[in-house]
Design a protein around this motif. Structure first.
Motif, PDB file in Angstrom:
ATOM      1  N   THR A 117       2.489   4.823  -3.113  1.00 38.97           N
ATOM      2  CA  THR A 117       2.765   6.256  -2.965  1.00 38.97           C
ATOM      3  C   THR A 117       4.173   6.589  -3.428  1.00 38.97           C
ATOM      4  O   THR A 117       4.422   7.667  -3.963  1.00 38.97           O
TER       5      THR A 117
ATOM      6  N   TRP B 181       0.839  -1.196   0.000  1.00 41.49           N
ATOM      7  CA  TRP B 181       0.000   0.000   0.000  1.00 41.49           C
ATOM      8  C   TRP B 181       0.879   1.252   0.000  1.00 41.49           C
ATOM      9  O   TRP B 181       0.556   2.240  -0.667  1.00 41.49           O
ATOM     10  N   ALA B 182       1.986   1.221   0.746  1.00 43.57           N
ATOM     11  CA  ALA B 182       2.907   2.360   0.780  1.00 43.57           C
ATOM     12  C   ALA B 182       3.725   2.454  -0.501  1.00 43.57           C
ATOM     13  O   ALA B 182       4.052   3.553  -0.966  1.00 43.57           O
TER      14      ALA B 182
ATOM     15  N   TYR C 224      -4.649   5.528   2.120  1.00 41.83           N
ATOM     16  CA  TYR C 224      -3.738   5.306   0.994  1.00 41.83           C
ATOM     17  C   TYR C 224      -4.401   5.362  -0.379  1.00 41.83           C
ATOM     18  O   TYR C 224      -3.777   5.863  -1.323  1.00 41.83           O
TER      19      TYR C 224
END
Length: 344
Positions: free
Chosen positions: A58, A54-55, A136
């Motif tokens: 980004t 999920w990170a 997110y």
């Protein structure tokens, strides 16, 4: 290694299927600042972990859009306990900008009684040290739509208006059946829950295999938000989900279109150069002690295949549309040597 598992999180509930808590901090950073947090270069810090899918989204989007100067980056280590991700990669174990040892501190600075999980990615307001959001899915969409004044020249349109409905539709199925589907397999608390999750996952992967057999990208003829969201799960499939989460009908490398698609993206600037296979394996195999109580991290698989020819260009498409590839990563943000494709 810490032998006291009381500090470790529990991920499997016996007899139950896995249900993800999707109640994230809904505050947004917008051009008009309607939630109290206006877009402002230098004000916010993105806290991410390369290990986390999920990170990882980004990290990819920030790089593709060229937001490095506008939004600083703090990276946690690959493992955590049930309290929080920690900044153990930094000198002294503290984030050099926020001064925190644990991401938990940013959450508590805004919500002293915060009871939910301390998750990455999180965007922190540097002047106050308070978390702004950990939502997110919205973070990357806002990077694309609210931060346009700070996009680099040649930044791609990752969420073009003409394709938003289709991107949203595809991304929703990818989330429920694939991004979260692998966790539903891995954290299943009963045979019945696992069997059901397994069938759902591979039904969706078969759908994606068919879709990507005739087109280079998920929506339209350029890379979009939908591709970013699928890629981070595919990158972790063979190193983690196939064995650790028992998603083992076949490997990613045994799908024709999906494996070619994943390699195509991996070899595109912004994708493979934000992927750290060593941290990915350390995270899953060390943190999930109720699945892997020995915390032994496997040496395999051989990752050299990520760099082999994929032949997807014959399907047409332009990765960045009318835009251009991003420049190489900043020296401080380069994935460590030996952690990328070809690492054991």
């Amino acid at each position: 290694m810490d032998d006291d598992n009381s500090t470790k999180g529990a991920y499997v509930t016996t007899g139950s299927e896995f249900t993800r808590d999707t109640n994230y901090i809904a505050t947004r950073i917008t051009r008009d600042g309607r939630d109290g947090y206006p877009v402002e270069a230098g004000r916010y810090r993105l806290v991410a972990a390369r290990a986390c899918p999920w990170a990882n989204r980004t990290l990819i989007v920030r790089r593709l859009l060229g937001l490095e100067d506008a939004i600083s980056l703090g990276l946690t280590g690959p493992t955590h306990d049930k309290r929080s991700w920690t900044f153990d990669l930094d000198e002294g174990g503290r984030d050099p900008v926020l001064g925190y040892e644990r991401l938990q501190e940013a959450y508590f600075a805004r919500f002293p009684d915060y009871e939910r999980g301390i998750t990455v990615p999180a965007v922190v307001d540097v002047p106050t040290g308070q978390v702004v959001t950990n939502n997110y899915p919205q973070i990357t969409l806002d990077f694309s739509t609210e931060w346009t004044d700070f996009h680099r020249d040649g930044a791609p349109e990752l969420y073009p208006e003409r394709h938003r409905d289709e991107i949203d539709e595809v991304a929703q199925r990818v989330f429920t059946e694939v991004n979260n589907g692998v966790y539903r397999c891995g954290f299943a608390g009963s045979q019945e829950a696992y069997d059901k999750a397994y069938d759902r996952l591979f039904t969706a992967l078969d759908w994606l295999e068919e879709r990507l057999s005739g087109q280079r990208y998920l929506v339209g003829d350029t890379i979009t938000e939908a591709d970013v969201r699928l890629f981070t799960t595919l990158a972790r499939f063979d190193p983690v989900y196939h064995g650790h989460f028992k998603c083992n009908r076949q490997k990613l490398s045994e799908f024709s279109a999906l494996w070619g698609y994943a390699r195509d993206l991996f070899q595109t600037p912004g994708f493979g150069d934000t992927t750290d296979f060593v941290q990915i394996k350390q995270h899953y195999y060390v943190v999930h002690v109720d699945i892997n109580p020995t915390q032994i991290v496997p040496k395999g698989p051989d990752l050299a295949g990520w760099l082999t020819s994929h032949g997807r260009e014959q399907l047409g498409g332009r990765p960045f549309g009318d835009g251009t590839p991003p420049p190489p990563p900043r020296p401080a943000e380069v994935v460590p040597a030996g952690h990328g494709a070809g690492a054991a």
